[in-house]
Design a protein around this motif. Structure first.
Motif, PDB file in Angstrom:
ATOM      1  N   TRP A 163      13.220  69.399  -7.814  1.00 21.49           N
ATOM      2  CA  TRP A 163      12.427  69.724  -6.621  1.00 21.49           C
ATOM      3  C   TRP A 163      13.328  69.861  -5.405  1.00 21.49           C
ATOM      4  CZ3 TRP A 163      10.158  65.836  -2.922  1.00 21.49           C
ATOM      5  CH2 TRP A 163       9.128  66.379  -2.129  1.00 21.49           C
ATOM      6  N   ALA A 164      14.263  68.916  -5.256  1.00 25.08           N
ATOM      7  CA  ALA A 164      15.173  68.956  -4.102  1.00 25.08           C
ATOM      8  C   ALA A 164      16.147  70.116  -4.196  1.00 25.08           C
ATOM      9  CB  ALA A 164      15.938  67.640  -4.007  1.00 25.08           C
ATOM     10  N   ALA A 165      16.641  70.388  -5.398  1.00 25.41           N
ATOM     11  CA  ALA A 165      17.632  71.450  -5.570  1.00 25.41           C
ATOM     12  C   ALA A 165      17.057  72.820  -5.276  1.00 25.41           C
ATOM     13  CB  ALA A 165      18.185  71.422  -6.991  1.00 25.41           C
ATOM     14  N   ASP A 166      15.784  73.009  -5.568  1.00 27.49           N
ATOM     15  CA  ASP A 166      15.147  74.308  -5.371  1.00 27.49           C
ATOM     16  C   ASP A 166      14.599  74.493  -3.972  1.00 27.49           C
ATOM     17  OD1 ASP A 166      15.749  74.989  -7.902  1.00 27.49           O
ATOM     18  OD2 ASP A 166      13.716  74.961  -8.688  1.00 27.49           O
ATOM     19  N   ARG A 219      12.337  72.816  -2.685  1.00 24.09           N
ATOM     20  CA  ARG A 219      10.923  72.462  -2.773  1.00 24.09           C
ATOM     21  C   ARG A 219       9.974  73.657  -2.769  1.00 24.09           C
ATOM     22  NH1 ARG A 219       9.213  69.148   1.661  1.00 24.09           N
ATOM     23  NH2 ARG A 219      10.886  70.020   2.883  1.00 24.09           N
ATOM     24  N   PRO A 220      10.288  74.769  -3.481  1.00 27.36           N
ATOM     25  CA  PRO A 220       9.317  75.859  -3.525  1.00 27.36           C
ATOM     26  C   PRO A 220       8.153  75.532  -4.449  1.00 27.36           C
ATOM     27  CG  PRO A 220      11.153  76.362  -4.954  1.00 27.36           C
ATOM     28  CD  PRO A 220      11.484  75.060  -4.250  1.00 27.36           C
ATOM     29  N   LYS A 221       8.364  74.574  -5.364  1.00 29.89           N
ATOM     30  CA  LYS A 221       7.344  74.218  -6.339  1.00 29.89           C
ATOM     31  C   LYS A 221       6.722  72.878  -5.960  1.00 29.89           C
ATOM     32  CE  LYS A 221       9.984  76.559  -9.951  1.00 29.89           C
ATOM     33  NZ  LYS A 221      10.782  76.374 -11.184  1.00 29.89           N
ATOM     34  N   ASP A 222       5.535  72.663  -6.490  1.00 32.84           N
ATOM     35  CA  ASP A 222       4.846  71.403  -6.266  1.00 32.84           C
ATOM     36  C   ASP A 222       5.493  70.315  -7.116  1.00 32.84           C
ATOM     37  OD1 ASP A 222       2.497  69.764  -5.371  1.00 32.84           O
ATOM     38  OD2 ASP A 222       2.171  69.738  -7.539  1.00 32.84           O
ATOM     39  N   LEU A 223       5.825  69.173  -6.505  1.00 32.93           N
ATOM     40  CA  LEU A 223       6.470  68.096  -7.241  1.00 32.93           C
ATOM     41  C   LEU A 223       5.571  67.559  -8.346  1.00 32.93           C
ATOM     42  CD1 LEU A 223       8.738  66.110  -7.766  1.00 32.93           C
ATOM     43  CD2 LEU A 223       7.912  64.731  -5.839  1.00 32.93           C
TER      44      LEU A 223
END
Length: 210
Positions: A184-187, A189-193
């Motif tokens: 999540w952090a690497a991306d 946060r484009p996606k929902d955790l």
């Protein structure tokens, strides 16, 4: 695994203990220090942010910071979520697969997080990824949390918390959560955790197959 016939039902398990006034004040102080630190980390970077500067921003003495957080890394890695995680796992049905229990508890806790704390969680994940000193200290937290999950699983199954299989399951659950958080952090946060946690627990639930 064989379940204990005498495993307590969800309704019979005690809820988390109520927090007294003194403990609430301690939690408030910890949160004030942590929020001041996160704000300074964002503005100046982790390495450039001293404990003295954090103490001034939180309006406490440096000795108070050290009393709550023995090292600067502890400010990032210490939180109030572990007792909630433990209580949540113990409240789940005793015959429920642990991956499903972890999914439910983690996603529900995430759903209830205020926006400010969700932002801190994202910053925490980035710091774990980017700061070697913090990443190195995560092993201590992981060992503690793994022991807690092993204890819950041992109660459910009647096996020892030191059983190899019990410890492997506990370690795998924590690894799944951590990898979801770091992804999540690497991306950015484009996606929902919560969706990433679901995916991680799905991998464990189907037996580590792709």
């Amino acid at each position: 695994m064989t379940r204990m016939a005498s495993a307590p039902k969800t309704a019979d398990r005690p809820g988390p203990p109520k927090t007294g006034l003194r403990e609430r004040k301690k939690i408030q102080t910890r949160r004030a220090i942590r929020r001041a630190a996160y704000r300074l980390f964002a503005e100046h970077g982790y390495e450039a942010t001293s404990v003295d500067r954090i103490a001034a921003a939180a309006d406490v003495s440096p000795s108070t910071v050290f009393r709550y957080f023995p090292t600067r890394e502890d400010i990032v890695l210490t939180d109030e979520y572990d007792p909630l995680l433990e209580a949540g796992l113990r409240a789940r049905p005793a015959d429920e697969p642990m991956a499903e229990s972890m999914r439910h508890v983690a996603v529900e806790a995430l759903r209830r997080l205020p926006a400010e704390e969700r932002a801190e969680l994202a910053q925490r994940a980035r710091l774990i990824r980017e700061v070697p000193a913090i990443r190195g200290r995560t092993a201590e937290n992981t060992a503690r949390d793994s022991a807690m999950i092993s204890a819950v699983l041992a109660e459910r199954t009647g096996r020892s918390a030191d059983d190899l299989e019990v410890r492997v399951i506990s370690a795998a659950l924590l690894a799944g959560l951590q990898e979801a958080l770091l992804h999540w952090a690497a991306d950015g946060r484009p996606k929902d955790l919560g969706t990433l946690i679901d995916r991680s627990m799905n991998v464990l639930g189907r037996g580590l197959t792709l």
